[in-house]
Design a protein around this motif. Sequence first.
Motif, short mmCIF file in Angstrom:
data_model
loop_
_atom_site.label_atom_id
_atom_site.label_comp_id
_atom_site.label_asym_id
_atom_site.label_seq_id
_atom_site.Cartn_x
_atom_site.Cartn_y
_atom_site.Cartn_z
N SER A 174 0.90 -1.04 0.11
CA SER A 174 0.09 -0.02 -0.04
C SER A 174 0.90 1.16 0.21
O SER A 174 0.51 2.22 -0.70
N LEU A 193 -6.00 0.02 -3.68
CA LEU A 193 -5.66 -0.08 -2.37
C LEU A 193 -6.14 -1.05 -1.29
O LEU A 193 -5.77 -1.85 -0.68
N GLY A 197 -4.17 -4.04 0.52
CA GLY A 197 -4.35 -4.26 1.88
C GLY A 197 -4.54 -5.64 2.25
O GLY A 197 -3.97 -6.00 3.44
N GLN A 290 -3.90 6.40 5.69
CA GLN A 290 -3.06 5.96 4.65
C GLN A 290 -1.68 6.50 4.87
O GLN A 290 -0.48 5.77 4.84
#
Length: 384
Positions: A174, A193, A197, A290
């Motif tokens: 990520s 993403l 993940g 993030q």
Amino acid sequence: MDAELHCDPTPPMPARPAEAPRRPGGVRPMTPRDIPTVARLFSKTFRSGKTELAPELAPYLEAVFFGSPHYRPENGSIVYDNGSGVSSAILAVPMEIAVHGRPVIAKLLCAFMADGKEGAAGAAHLARHLRAAKQDMCFSDTSSPVSADHWVAGGGVVLPVQSLEWHRSFRPLSAAALAGSRLVPLLRSRGVLHPLGWIDGALRRRRSSLHPAPASGCRVVEASPEEVFSCAGRMMERFAIRPVWSKPEFDWLLSVAALNRGLGTLQFRNVVDDGGRAIGTFLFFGRNRQEAMVLNVLCEEGREFEVIGQMFFHLDAEGYAQASGIAQPFMMNAVLRQRWLLFKHRGYFCMVTRHAEIKDAALRNDIYIGGLASESWSRLLTDF
């Protein structure tokens, strides 16, 4: 000095002193009347691919470069006026710095821009105006190699450690996608993403080194800006050169930093021991769980390993894919104990001063600077 620059309502600004009389030519302080011209010059110099001037740019320039509680015409931005208009400019934010307990107004230089060949002569005049012999202290954290050479030629120094950013990955796939999204925005999408993940989760189960170890005997707690302000003052006292951060200046810096919504939400944390006493403090931008960009981290002398270790443990536990921040000599040993760590050179951290004691302290690393005391928070680095 040629920082590659990178509100929603503009933060309230203190009353400004009356503008200095406008002179017909030469080097002079920038005035609010110059903002439309300087905005166009900035866009032309740093955002040549954009055909339209960003509507928020001019208000942002006024908020940042005329809003500081320490602003005076003599310690703000300067321009070169060739008689028919501004052809080059250096944007500067005044910041109060303590030098062995003595306050000095320093200038954070944020952008050096010139309008082609016509502005080259003006740029030379501006550069001479900022030579070490004439300045209490000027600094920049985003200088290019050519600009860094000019700083040194003008009597300045380069701070090599502060010229680095550390990056710690917690969820490496990520984190790689987020880094690549600066060139390919699609990589930041949920469609990319989300599956990464899941893979990161499997990788973290197999690689224990991705999990920062907690420090024993301490924990991270949410803090208010006032609590961070209180801790920061006493934790910076060990440095000969450090920001003063009076309450008005600290509050103003937070207000303009918070305008950079692209970096996320500005957040505040303290590291406390088992008795609840703060032994460290840090503030950071957090974006969508993030990326965490640490602006400043401070601690009591001798508590670096605990504070740095617990900071990384906390950011990982909050679900961030990666964290980054400016390198500081006093915390390098603690940061280097982390796994999945890399350093990146974003720009040279340069400074000039006519005071030998400031230069000597900087070369001995007896200085705390960066984060709020730099342009890391500026929208000019990322927007417009």
